[in-house]
Design a protein around this motif. Structure first.
Motif, mmCIF file in Angstrom:
data_model
loop_
_atom_site.group_PDB
_atom_site.id
_atom_site.type_symbol
_atom_site.label_atom_id
_atom_site.label_comp_id
_atom_site.label_asym_id
_atom_site.label_seq_id
_atom_site.Cartn_x
_atom_site.Cartn_y
_atom_site.Cartn_z
ATOM 1 N N TYR A 1 -4.405 -0.388 -6.858
ATOM 2 C CA TYR A 1 -5.085 -0.073 -5.600
ATOM 3 C C TYR A 1 -6.032 1.089 -5.905
ATOM 4 N N MET B 1 0.836 -1.205 0.000
ATOM 5 C CA MET B 1 0.000 0.000 0.000
ATOM 6 C C MET B 1 0.879 1.267 0.000
ATOM 7 N N TYR B 2 1.936 1.221 0.766
ATOM 8 C CA TYR B 2 2.863 2.359 0.854
ATOM 9 C C TYR B 2 3.534 2.618 -0.494
ATOM 10 N N GLU C 1 1.143 3.974 -3.245
ATOM 11 C CA GLU C 1 0.842 5.393 -3.043
ATOM 12 C C GLU C 1 2.055 6.260 -3.343
ATOM 13 N N LYS C 2 3.184 5.908 -2.747
ATOM 14 C CA LYS C 2 4.383 6.754 -2.875
ATOM 15 C C LYS C 2 4.856 6.869 -4.318
#
Lengths: 242, 242
Positions: B85, B72-73, B76-77
């Motif tokens: 996602y 998830m990190y 997003e990053k």
């Protein structure tokens, strides 16, 4: 049509969802599912979720299982205050890290102790063998140690100064063994202080309301005697822990 | 300083992170930690992840454990394409739902097969009772059935027409039993078709590279030094056979 939440407050993940919806004032219809009667295995509940677990969220046509997913969905949809599930990349990652670890960490071990102390002896009529019980308690102690040393440390809440979904999910799991008379907070001042802070943020009214039924789990024998445990449920439970 | 990703590709969650990073052209320093040599217990690694598990990342000062949180990190990053996602509320929830469910379902049961069928009997030379093996396979079959009936249904991928984090996390877990010689795709044409679609979406070369170690696990165990497992043997036996 309002949001529907299918819940049994004996269940930790149900309590997390219940508390979150209440304190963020998300209106919902409470749909009771009686786990001790095996209602989750009935035909009606099967039309809601074939996974046969609670909690379940029904938002119009949209049905969602898994408390973690439900909490994340509610936080996003209802734009709850940022601290619950921060937009900040690093803070959010810390919440996700806890929510991921806890499945096979605190949740697994706290649940097992609950089943061994509070449910299995009632279902089978005999206490769980000492070796098995000791092993389960050892695992729970390890999880609580990890919780304090890695996830909490010297912070007020798991990710820092403010409460988040991580603390909510953690508190309901720590309460599960407590409901069987095992005070996990005794001898753990860091954990106790955190519990007090979380309870204060949630508000004792909602906290107590959510925990009312599970704290009465010692009346489970009478409940089963009065209603009778469905045979299929008995077999399932025994199989789970063999 | 470049992102560091700590991995052992025998581990399912390491494979999902590896594949995701490579597929999305994320620059990283691949730090190899050999689980069979107990390298996760090194002092140095303890500073990266006190949980002593893989995978973990170090991004500057920020260390993060738990593959689900890491994926998830990174998504997003590094602004990976939306389908991994999705921003859409309901699709996002569906990914979260799978990522939550799988911890105590597919991941748990599929992982057990490698230990019970290969590592414990062959590498540790400890006999595994038939009823334990049968029970493990029964639980895995149940989880795979739920996977097909609830999470996949008649869709090409878990959330819809495109691959997401859910499919990646699912496929690396479902492949694990193959390392022990249990072909979970036999007599499961729908599951096999889905796996083939995932492999194609990821890229066959990358997919096969990531799975090289696990798919040659049986041969590796043949020539493995039996003493390797001496330290972890009691813990493993207690966890899987008690």
């Amino acid at each position: 049509m309002p949001l529907q939440l299918y819940l049994d407050l004996h269940s930790q993940p149900c309590r997390a969802v219940f508390i979150f919806a209440k304190i963020t004032t998300i209106p919902f219809e409470y749909k009771s599912v009686d786990l001790s009667a095996g209602e989750q295995f009935g035909e009606e509940f099967g039309t809601v979720s074939i996974l046969r677990k609670v909690p379940v969220l029904k938002d119009g046509d949209f049905i969602l299982t898994e408390s973690i997913a439900i909490l994340q969905y509610l936080a996003a949809k209802h734009r709850t205050p940022d601290h619950w599930y921060p937009a900040d990349l690093v803070k959010r990652a810390r919440v996700n890290e806890y929510l991921s670890w806890q499945h096979t960490g605190l949740r697994a071990h706290g649940s097992r102790v609950f089943w061994f102390r509070g449910v299995l002896p009632v279902v089978t009529g005999t206490p769980v063998p000492k070796e098995k019980m000791d092993s389960a308690l050892e695992d729970l102690n390890m999880s609580l140690k990890t919780f304090e040393e890695k996830f909490l440390q010297d912070r007020p809440f798991i990710i820092g100064e403010k409460i988040s979904l991580a603390d909510l999910v953690a508190i309901v799991e720590t309460m599960q063994p407590v409901s069987t008379g095992l005070d996990v907070f005794e001898g753990r001042p860091t954990l106790s202080a955190w519990r007090d802070r979380v309870k204060k943020e949630i508000g004792s009214e909602v906290f107590d309301e959510a925990h009312k039924v599970v704290m009465n789990v010692d009346v489970l024998p009478q409940t089963f005697e009065k209603k009778g445990i469905p045979e299929f449920l008995k077999l399932r439970i025994m199989k789970m822990f063999n | 300083m470049v992102l560091e990703i700590y991995l052992d590709l025998f581990s399912q969650p390491c494979r999902s992170v590896y594949i995701f990073a490579k597929k999305n052209n994320i620059q990283f320093d691949h730090k190899r930690i050999v689980l069979f040599d107990g390298e996760q217990y090194n002092e140095e690694y303890g500073r990266i992840n006190v949980l002593r598990k893989l995978p973990a990342i170090r991004d500057g000062d920020f260390c993060l454990a738990e593959s689900v949180a890491i994926l998830m990190y990174l998504a997003e990053k590094f602004h990976s394409p939306d389908h991994w996602y999705p921003a859409d509320l309901q699709k996002h929830a569906r990914v979260n739902e799978y990522l939550s469910w799988q911890h105590s379902a597919i991941r748990m049961y599929a992982a057990k097969i490698l230990w019970l069928k290969l590592l414990i009997p062959k590498a540790m030379e400890v006999e595994v009772p038939k009823d334990k093996m049968d029970s493990a396979i029964e639980y895995l079959n149940g989880a795979l059935q739920q996977f097909e009936e609830k999470f996949l249904q008649d869709r090409p991928f878990i959330v819809g027409d495109q691959i997401s984090l859910a499919d990646l996390v699912a496929v690396v877990e479902i492949i694990q039993p193959l390392g022990a010689g249990l072909d979970v795709f036999e007599n499961r044409p729908k599951l096999r078709a889905w796996k083939d679609r995932v492999r194609e979406a990821v890229g066959a070369e990358l997919f096969d590279e990531a799975h090289q170690d696990i798919l040659s696990c049986q041969e590796i165990v043949e020539t493995m030094d039996r003493n390797k497992f001496d330290t972890m043997k009691p813990k493993i036996v207690k966890y899987f056979l008690s």
